[in-house]
Design a protein around this motif. Structure first.
Motif, short mmCIF file in Angstrom:
data_model
loop_
_atom_site.label_atom_id
_atom_site.label_comp_id
_atom_site.label_asym_id
_atom_site.label_seq_id
_atom_site.Cartn_x
_atom_site.Cartn_y
_atom_site.Cartn_z
N TYR A 182 0.83 -1.21 0.00
CA TYR A 182 0.00 0.00 0.00
C TYR A 182 0.86 1.25 0.00
CZ TYR A 182 -4.63 -2.11 0.83
OH TYR A 182 -5.81 -2.79 0.72
N GLY A 183 1.87 1.26 0.88
CA GLY A 183 2.73 2.44 0.99
C GLY A 183 3.53 2.69 -0.27
N CYS A 184 4.10 1.64 -0.85
CA CYS A 184 4.91 1.80 -2.06
C CYS A 184 4.06 2.22 -3.25
CB CYS A 184 5.64 0.50 -2.38
SG CYS A 184 7.02 0.14 -1.27
N GLN A 185 2.86 1.65 -3.35
CA GLN A 185 1.99 2.03 -4.46
C GLN A 185 1.61 3.51 -4.38
OE1 GLN A 185 1.00 0.00 -7.17
NE2 GLN A 185 0.48 2.06 -7.86
N GLU A 186 1.29 3.96 -3.18
CA GLU A 186 0.94 5.37 -3.01
C GLU A 186 2.15 6.27 -3.28
OE1 GLU A 186 -1.34 8.62 -2.54
OE2 GLU A 186 -2.06 6.55 -2.55
N MET A 187 3.33 5.84 -2.82
CA MET A 187 4.54 6.64 -3.05
C MET A 187 4.86 6.72 -4.53
SD MET A 187 6.85 8.33 -1.27
CE MET A 187 7.06 9.60 -2.47
N GLN A 188 4.70 5.63 -5.26
CA GLN A 188 4.94 5.64 -6.70
C GLN A 188 3.93 6.54 -7.43
OE1 GLN A 188 4.91 1.46 -7.77
NE2 GLN A 188 7.14 1.35 -7.69
N ASP A 189 2.68 6.50 -6.98
CA ASP A 189 1.68 7.38 -7.59
C ASP A 189 2.03 8.85 -7.37
OD1 ASP A 189 0.29 5.14 -8.36
OD2 ASP A 189 -1.18 5.23 -6.73
N GLN A 190 2.51 9.16 -6.17
CA GLN A 190 2.88 10.55 -5.89
C GLN A 190 4.12 10.96 -6.67
OE1 GLN A 190 1.04 12.61 -4.23
NE2 GLN A 190 -0.44 11.07 -3.55
N LEU A 191 5.06 10.04 -6.87
CA LEU A 191 6.24 10.35 -7.68
C LEU A 191 5.85 10.60 -9.13
CD1 LEU A 191 8.84 7.82 -6.24
CD2 LEU A 191 8.94 10.30 -6.08
N LEU A 192 4.93 9.80 -9.66
CA LEU A 192 4.46 10.02 -11.03
C LEU A 192 3.75 11.36 -11.17
CD1 LEU A 192 3.08 6.47 -11.97
CD2 LEU A 192 5.14 7.60 -12.85
#
Length: 256
Positions: free
Chosen positions: A87-97
């Motif tokens: 969950y955390g990594c997916q959200e972090m990747q979305d924010q980076l994109l």
């Protein structure tokens, strides 16, 4: 004493129809609670082992996104911290994109500090989901603990009531006439305690394990957040200037 019958067998033989219904209900409650006890203990043991393997794998990684992917999903499926991690990594990747250009490499991609609230919310949602899964079935034990003695007591009250009703209708009261019915009634109270006591001990032991795993999840979420801050958060001009103002003069002189 050769032909002496055990008290339990004697009581069961003289149990009333209401007592039989109560005993059947208590047997079902006992079966359900033992199913939860055994299943939950085995499941928590497996989850603890998977969590330990995941923590070791995460500690050995250089990139926090390294453990994402279908292969890792299969390897760590069922590990509570992996859900928080995903969950955390997916959200972090979305924010980076969202905030960093896609063509940049991972090493140079940065997101503003404000995205941490979204990442933190995603991990808290994952921890909530995992705590619900960890506590699944515990309500059965709670019902057995609180309800077992009362169900048994209800059967006992009905049995005693029937005994006194029979004595009143017969018009004579003597110990030999009342004893079988009273014994059959009291066995329900004993059965209720037999249901509740193992469930109580198991509930406390399983709750201790669940709470320990929940604490580990919280600690891991904090560690993952710190890793994101180090690798992917910051880099704004204001933050850089703030960091430079905090440096001592000698350090500034060295950089120039």
């Amino acid at each position: 004493m050769e032909g002496h019958e055990s008290a339990v067998l004697f009581a069961l033989k003289h149990m009333t129809s209401e007592g039989m219904v109560t005993m059947t209900l208590l047997a079902l409650m006992s079966f359900a609670s033992w199913t939860v006890i055994v299943g939950k203990a085995l499941r928590l043991r497996k989850q603890r082992q998977l969590a330990t393997d995941f923590y070791k794998a995460f500690a050995a990684t250089d990139d926090p996104f390294e453990l994402l992917g279908e292969e890792k999903d299969a390897a760590f499926k069922g590990a509570p911290p992996y859900t928080v991690y995903a969950y955390g990594c997916q959200e972090m990747q979305d924010q980076l994109l969202r905030f960093a250009p896609k063509e940049k490499t991972n090493g140079s991609r940065r997101a503003p500090h404000k995205v941490l609230s979204a990442v933190r919310a995603a991990m808290e949602r994952a921890m909530g989901d995992e705590q619900v899964r960890l506590n699944a079935g515990m309500v059965i034990l709670a019902l057995a603990i609180s309800g077992g003695p009362f169900v048994g007591l209800t059967g006992t009250v009905f049995g005693v009531m029937e005994v006194f009703s029979g004595v009143a209708q017969a018009g004579q009261a003597n110990l030999s006439a009342m004893a079988p019915g009273v014994a059959g009634a009291l066995v329900n109270t004993v059965l209720g305690l037999i249901v509740a006591i193992p469930a109580l001990f198991a509930y406390n032991m399983l709750s201790t394990r669940i709470n320990a795993m929940a604490l580990d999840l919280s600690n891991f979420a904090s560690e993952l957040e710190a890793t994101f801050v180090i690798d992917y958060i910051g880099g704004g001009a204001g933050e850089v200037e703030g960091a430079r103002r905090e440096l001592p003069d000698s350090s500034l002189a060295t950089t120039h």
